[in-house]
Design a protein around this motif. Structure first.
Motif, PDB file in Angstrom:
ATOM      1  N   GLY A 193      12.611  17.773 -18.505  1.00  0.00           N
ATOM      2  CA  GLY A 193      12.583  18.001 -20.118  1.00  0.00           C
ATOM      3  C   GLY A 193      12.095  16.739 -21.021  1.00  0.00           C
ATOM      4  N   ALA A 194      11.209  16.208 -20.736  1.00  0.00           N
ATOM      5  CA  ALA A 194      10.762  15.022 -21.038  1.00  0.00           C
ATOM      6  C   ALA A 194      10.678  15.156 -22.595  1.00  0.00           C
ATOM      7  N   ASP A 195      10.553  14.677 -23.530  1.00  0.00           N
ATOM      8  CA  ASP A 195      10.142  14.866 -24.882  1.00  0.00           C
ATOM      9  C   ASP A 195       8.394  14.212 -24.957  1.00  0.00           C
ATOM     10  N   GLY A 196       8.201  14.181 -24.167  1.00  0.00           N
ATOM     11  CA  GLY A 196       6.379  13.317 -24.428  1.00  0.00           C
ATOM     12  C   GLY A 196       5.824  12.506 -23.197  1.00  0.00           C
TER      13      GLY A 196
ATOM     14  N   VAL B 210       7.404   9.074 -21.045  1.00  0.00           N
ATOM     15  CA  VAL B 210       6.577   8.571 -19.640  1.00  0.00           C
ATOM     16  C   VAL B 210       5.791   7.877 -20.454  1.00  0.00           C
ATOM     17  N   LEU B 211       5.797   7.065 -20.075  1.00  0.00           N
ATOM     18  CA  LEU B 211       4.125   5.869 -20.336  1.00  0.00           C
ATOM     19  C   LEU B 211       3.613   5.583 -19.235  1.00  0.00           C
ATOM     20  N   LEU B 212       2.130   6.153 -19.192  1.00  0.00           N
ATOM     21  CA  LEU B 212       1.722   5.720 -18.144  1.00  0.00           C
ATOM     22  C   LEU B 212       0.636   5.132 -18.124  1.00  0.00           C
TER      23      LEU B 212
ATOM     24  N   HIS C 262       3.345  22.237 -21.695  1.00  0.00           N
ATOM     25  CA  HIS C 262       4.828  22.883 -21.788  1.00  0.00           C
ATOM     26  C   HIS C 262       4.973  21.487 -22.598  1.00  0.00           C
ATOM     27  N   LEU C 263       4.366  20.168 -22.783  1.00  0.00           N
ATOM     28  CA  LEU C 263       4.822  18.870 -23.637  1.00  0.00           C
ATOM     29  C   LEU C 263       4.081  18.158 -24.360  1.00  0.00           C
TER      30      LEU C 263
ATOM     31  N   ILE D 135       3.256  14.011 -12.234  1.00  0.00           N
ATOM     32  CA  ILE D 135       4.065  13.308 -13.341  1.00  0.00           C
ATOM     33  C   ILE D 135       4.950  13.937 -14.178  1.00  0.00           C
ATOM     34  N   ILE D 136       3.106  14.610 -14.353  1.00  0.00           N
ATOM     35  CA  ILE D 136       3.198  15.451 -15.836  1.00  0.00           C
ATOM     36  C   ILE D 136       4.591  16.576 -15.080  1.00  0.00           C
TER      37      ILE D 136
END
Length: 256
Positions: free
Chosen positions: A131-134, A109-111, A159-160, A123-124
């Motif tokens: 389960g996003a990777d970053g 995810v890019l903010l 957590h990520l 969003i975080i």
């Protein structure tokens, strides 16, 4: 040995107060979080400088308190309406964008310039649940170590991997170079997220609440998508929009 503090002029009190400002957080490399639950979420790789508690706080066996603060003074320095009576000052975790693994179809995810603490926290937390990777956070965004953001994440901030103060355009270019599909949420999008293959390595891009994505990033994104809005609203909350896109990726990856 616990040290008792009852003066607003104490250096520890001054430090805690200063860390309410992003400039001081970045300068000192420190941030504050409040409450037992969040302190319990602190990972081993995040160094705790010290833990401070209100005078009346009931000590827990597994919490090492360095400072006891007068109850009224603790309420003054707390960032919450109803202080829980305990806080920790921790070192900001540094993340290196140069060593990211782009193999095995990751999801990012890019903010860009997301400024509302509630949206950022939502969003975080959503990306963590998915389960996003970053997460990449550009320089124009609200700081992820803002106390309101930390509370809104409910611990997900730990957590990520979250990469702070990045150059959004550079990240999009790097993602594209590594064959990661970049999907920007945009009111002028010609497609819907449901028609994009998100089973492959991909990144969802969410822009500013008022202005959306910048033209520079919009032009570089692999796809611009618009969430269908058959009602009368002209736009959608950034946190909600992010949740829809993030969970479309989850739906596809689970094969449902």
């Amino acid at each position: 040995m616990e040290i008792y503090i009852d003066s607003l002029q104490n250096k520890i009190i001054k430090e805690i107060n200063s860390l309410k400002n992003k400039k001081d957080r970045d300068k000192k490399g420190l941030f504050v979080l409040e409450g037992e639950r969040l302190i319990g979420e602190i990972p081993k790789e995040c160094n705790i400088k010290y833990i401070a508690a209100a005078e009346s706080y009931k000590l827990k066996d597994d919490i090492n308190i360095s400072y006891r603060i007068n109850d009224k003074l603790f309420s003054r320095i707390s960032d919450t309406v109803n202080p829980q009576g305990i806080l920790a000052v921790c070192e900001i975790m540094k993340r290196d964008c140069e060593n990211i693994n782009y193999e095995n179809d990751p999801f990012f995810v890019l903010l860009e310039n997301v400024t509302d603490p509630g949206n950022m926290g939502t969003i975080i937390r959503t990306a963590d649940a998915a389960g996003a990777d970053g997460i990449f956070v550009t320089k124009g965004c609200v700081d992820i170590y803002n106390p309101k953001v930390i509370r809104a994440t409910m611990g997900s901030v730990f957590h990520l991997p979250i990469y702070r103060n990045v150059n959004g355009l550079n990240i999009v270019e790097k993602l594209n170079y590594n064959n990661i599909i970049t999907i920007g949420a945009h009111l002028k999008g010609k497609d819907t997220p449901y028609n994009i293959n998100m089973k492959k390595g991909c990144a969802v891009i969410i822009g500013n609440e008022a202005n959306g994505l910048s033209d520079e990033i919009s032009m570089k994104a692999s796809n611009l998508v618009k969430i269908p809005m058959p009602g009368k609203a002209e736009s959608m909350n950034a946190g909600v929009a992010a949740g829809i896109l993030i969970y479309e990726a989850v739906r596809q990856r689970l094969g449902e």
